[in-house]
Write a protein that holds these residues in place. Structure first.
Motif, PDB file in Angstrom:
ATOM      1  N   LEU A 193       0.872  -1.166   0.000  1.00 53.81           N
ATOM      2  CA  LEU A 193       0.000   0.000   0.000  1.00 53.81           C
ATOM      3  C   LEU A 193       0.910   1.217   0.000  1.00 53.81           C
ATOM      4  O   LEU A 193       2.033   1.161   0.516  1.00 53.81           O
ATOM      5  CB  LEU A 193      -0.896   0.028   1.244  1.00 53.81           C
ATOM      6  CG  LEU A 193      -1.958  -1.053   1.347  1.00 53.81           C
ATOM      7  CD1 LEU A 193      -2.668  -0.953   2.686  1.00 53.81           C
ATOM      8  CD2 LEU A 193      -2.952  -0.926   0.209  1.00 53.81           C
ATOM      9  N   GLU A 194       0.409   2.342  -0.539  1.00 52.86           N
ATOM     10  CA  GLU A 194       1.213   3.555  -0.626  1.00 52.86           C
ATOM     11  C   GLU A 194       0.514   4.718   0.046  1.00 52.86           C
ATOM     12  O   GLU A 194      -0.703   4.852  -0.055  1.00 52.86           O
ATOM     13  CB  GLU A 194       1.442   3.951  -2.083  1.00 52.86           C
ATOM     14  CG  GLU A 194       2.102   2.906  -2.921  1.00 52.86           C
ATOM     15  CD  GLU A 194       2.202   3.331  -4.376  1.00 52.86           C
ATOM     16  OE1 GLU A 194       2.615   4.482  -4.640  1.00 52.86           O
ATOM     17  OE2 GLU A 194       1.848   2.523  -5.249  1.00 52.86           O
ATOM     18  N   ALA A 195       1.318   5.566   0.690  1.00 57.92           N
ATOM     19  CA  ALA A 195       0.819   6.810   1.270  1.00 57.92           C
ATOM     20  C   ALA A 195       1.796   7.924   0.925  1.00 57.92           C
ATOM     21  O   ALA A 195       3.014   7.712   0.931  1.00 57.92           O
ATOM     22  CB  ALA A 195       0.678   6.695   2.787  1.00 57.92           C
ATOM     23  N   VAL A 196       1.271   9.115   0.629  1.00 59.33           N
ATOM     24  CA  VAL A 196       2.130  10.244   0.264  1.00 59.33           C
ATOM     25  C   VAL A 196       2.602  11.034   1.475  1.00 59.33           C
ATOM     26  O   VAL A 196       3.505  11.854   1.363  1.00 59.33           O
ATOM     27  CB  VAL A 196       1.447  11.192  -0.743  1.00 59.33           C
ATOM     28  CG1 VAL A 196       1.131  10.452  -2.036  1.00 59.33           C
ATOM     29  CG2 VAL A 196       0.197  11.808  -0.159  1.00 59.33           C
ATOM     30  N   ASN A 197       1.983  10.792   2.642  1.00 56.93           N
ATOM     31  CA  ASN A 197       2.432  11.466   3.869  1.00 56.93           C
ATOM     32  C   ASN A 197       1.946  10.668   5.075  1.00 56.93           C
ATOM     33  O   ASN A 197       1.213   9.680   4.932  1.00 56.93           O
ATOM     34  CB  ASN A 197       1.952  12.924   3.913  1.00 56.93           C
ATOM     35  CG  ASN A 197       0.444  13.051   3.850  1.00 56.93           C
ATOM     36  OD1 ASN A 197      -0.291  12.266   4.442  1.00 56.93           O
ATOM     37  ND2 ASN A 197      -0.030  14.050   3.122  1.00 56.93           N
ATOM     38  N   ALA A 198       2.349  11.105   6.250  1.00 54.05           N
ATOM     39  CA  ALA A 198       2.018  10.372   7.472  1.00 54.05           C
ATOM     40  C   ALA A 198       0.527  10.419   7.780  1.00 54.05           C
ATOM     41  O   ALA A 198      -0.025   9.456   8.315  1.00 54.05           O
ATOM     42  CB  ALA A 198       2.827  10.930   8.641  1.00 54.05           C
ATOM     43  N   GLU A 203      -1.977  10.380   5.625  1.00 58.00           N
ATOM     44  CA  GLU A 203      -2.595   9.341   4.803  1.00 58.00           C
ATOM     45  C   GLU A 203      -2.222   7.957   5.334  1.00 58.00           C
ATOM     46  O   GLU A 203      -3.050   7.033   5.344  1.00 58.00           O
ATOM     47  CB  GLU A 203      -2.167   9.480   3.342  1.00 58.00           C
ATOM     48  CG  GLU A 203      -2.850   8.483   2.434  1.00 58.00           C
ATOM     49  CD  GLU A 203      -2.453   8.605   0.973  1.00 58.00           C
ATOM     50  OE1 GLU A 203      -3.060   7.887   0.166  1.00 58.00           O
ATOM     51  OE2 GLU A 203      -1.548   9.398   0.637  1.00 58.00           O
ATOM     52  N   ALA A 204      -0.989   7.802   5.801  1.00 55.22           N
ATOM     53  CA  ALA A 204      -0.550   6.517   6.346  1.00 55.22           C
ATOM     54  C   ALA A 204      -1.405   6.112   7.546  1.00 55.22           C
ATOM     55  O   ALA A 204      -1.819   4.950   7.653  1.00 55.22           O
ATOM     56  CB  ALA A 204       0.924   6.598   6.752  1.00 55.22           C
ATOM     57  N   ILE A 247       5.788  -0.774   8.171  1.00 52.38           N
ATOM     58  CA  ILE A 247       5.809   0.467   7.400  1.00 52.38           C
ATOM     59  C   ILE A 247       7.248   0.772   7.016  1.00 52.38           C
ATOM     60  O   ILE A 247       8.175   0.552   7.788  1.00 52.38           O
ATOM     61  CB  ILE A 247       5.167   1.671   8.132  1.00 52.38           C
ATOM     62  CG1 ILE A 247       5.940   2.059   9.384  1.00 52.38           C
ATOM     63  CG2 ILE A 247       3.705   1.408   8.443  1.00 52.38           C
ATOM     64  CD1 ILE A 247       5.535   3.417   9.950  1.00 52.38           C
ATOM     65  N   PHE A 248       7.396   1.240   5.791  1.00 51.96           N
ATOM     66  CA  PHE A 248       8.681   1.720   5.284  1.00 51.96           C
ATOM     67  C   PHE A 248       8.458   3.192   5.015  1.00 51.96           C
ATOM     68  O   PHE A 248       7.739   3.565   4.094  1.00 51.96           O
ATOM     69  CB  PHE A 248       9.070   0.952   4.020  1.00 51.96           C
ATOM     70  CG  PHE A 248      10.364   1.427   3.408  1.00 51.96           C
ATOM     71  CD1 PHE A 248      11.509   1.566   4.172  1.00 51.96           C
ATOM     72  CD2 PHE A 248      10.431   1.720   2.060  1.00 51.96           C
ATOM     73  CE1 PHE A 248      12.696   2.001   3.599  1.00 51.96           C
ATOM     74  CE2 PHE A 248      11.615   2.148   1.475  1.00 51.96           C
ATOM     75  CZ  PHE A 248      12.752   2.291   2.249  1.00 51.96           C
ATOM     76  N   THR A 249       9.041   4.050   5.846  1.00 49.99           N
ATOM     77  CA  THR A 249       8.721   5.465   5.802  1.00 49.99           C
ATOM     78  C   THR A 249       9.940   6.364   5.690  1.00 49.99           C
ATOM     79  O   THR A 249      10.982   6.090   6.283  1.00 49.99           O
ATOM     80  CB  THR A 249       7.897   5.875   7.042  1.00 49.99           C
ATOM     81  OG1 THR A 249       7.519   7.247   6.935  1.00 49.99           O
ATOM     82  CG2 THR A 249       8.658   5.667   8.346  1.00 49.99           C
ATOM     83  N   ASP A 250       9.755   7.425   4.936  1.00 44.88           N
ATOM     84  CA  ASP A 250      10.729   8.508   4.919  1.00 44.88           C
ATOM     85  C   ASP A 250      10.542   9.301   6.216  1.00 44.88           C
ATOM     86  O   ASP A 250       9.468   9.272   6.819  1.00 44.88           O
ATOM     87  CB  ASP A 250      10.479   9.404   3.702  1.00 44.88           C
ATOM     88  CG  ASP A 250      11.588  10.416   3.472  1.00 44.88           C
ATOM     89  OD1 ASP A 250      12.714  10.214   3.994  1.00 44.88           O
ATOM     90  OD2 ASP A 250      11.343  11.402   2.773  1.00 44.88           O
ATOM     91  N   LEU A 308       5.336   9.709  13.033  1.00 43.81           N
ATOM     92  CA  LEU A 308       4.545   8.581  12.547  1.00 43.81           C
ATOM     93  C   LEU A 308       4.983   7.295  13.241  1.00 43.81           C
ATOM     94  O   LEU A 308       4.147   6.504  13.695  1.00 43.81           O
ATOM     95  CB  LEU A 308       4.677   8.440  11.028  1.00 43.81           C
ATOM     96  CG  LEU A 308       4.018   7.199  10.417  1.00 43.81           C
ATOM     97  CD1 LEU A 308       2.512   7.192  10.660  1.00 43.81           C
ATOM     98  CD2 LEU A 308       4.344   7.122   8.927  1.00 43.81           C
ATOM     99  N   ALA A 309       6.281   7.076  13.341  1.00 46.17           N
ATOM    100  CA  ALA A 309       6.798   5.869  13.992  1.00 46.17           C
ATOM    101  C   ALA A 309       6.320   5.775  15.443  1.00 46.17           C
ATOM    102  O   ALA A 309       5.942   4.697  15.913  1.00 46.17           O
ATOM    103  CB  ALA A 309       8.324   5.845  13.923  1.00 46.17           C
TER     104      ALA A 309
END
Length: 127
Positions: free
Chosen positions: A31-36, A38-39, A52-55, A67-68
């Motif tokens: 699944l994809e999210a453009v920001n936290a 949306e995540a 989750i794999f997050t910037d 977010l983490a």
């Protein structure tokens, strides 16, 4: 066996596309999210997300570190892999057990970390 579901959170479109492709090729359901923000909405809707794999540096009301922290509190079994090309991680910035990689990372680093975290947490085969 159903593929393990991972949520990729990245505001840079091409970086997100590369991460999604890398993880899909490794056999994961993405699944994809453009920001936290949306995540968090996606995490609330999909109880089968395992990692989750997050910037860290993202547009929106919260960054990847925040977010983490939210994920650790609301969904403790979900594992976290984070990345940044700019941010310098300090001890305690990420929840215990989370992994961090500087950009540019090697795809094998991410895939290996994902397998390690999922297998240690869920005791499942990775895909």
């Amino acid at each position: 066996m159903k593929a393990i579901r991972i949520l990729v959170v990245e505001d840079e479109t091409f970086v997100r596309m590369d991460a999604v492709e890398m993880l899909r090729e490794a056999g994961f359901d993405i699944l994809e999210a453009v920001n936290a923000d949306e995540a968090i909405r996606l995490l609330a809707l999909h109880s089968d997300i395992r990692l989750i794999f997050t910037d860290i540096d993202m547009a929106g009301s919260i960054n990847g570190l925040e977010l983490a922290t939210i994920v650790q509190k609301r969904w403790p079994p979900i594992r976290i892999v984070s990345t940044s090309g700019h941010y310098k991680i300090q001890a305690g910035d990420l929840p215990a057990g989370a992994r961090f990689f500087f950009k540019p990372y090697q795809p094998t680093q991410i895939i290996d970390a994902v397998h390690e975290l999922i297998n240690a947490t869920w005791g499942e085969e990775s895909h």
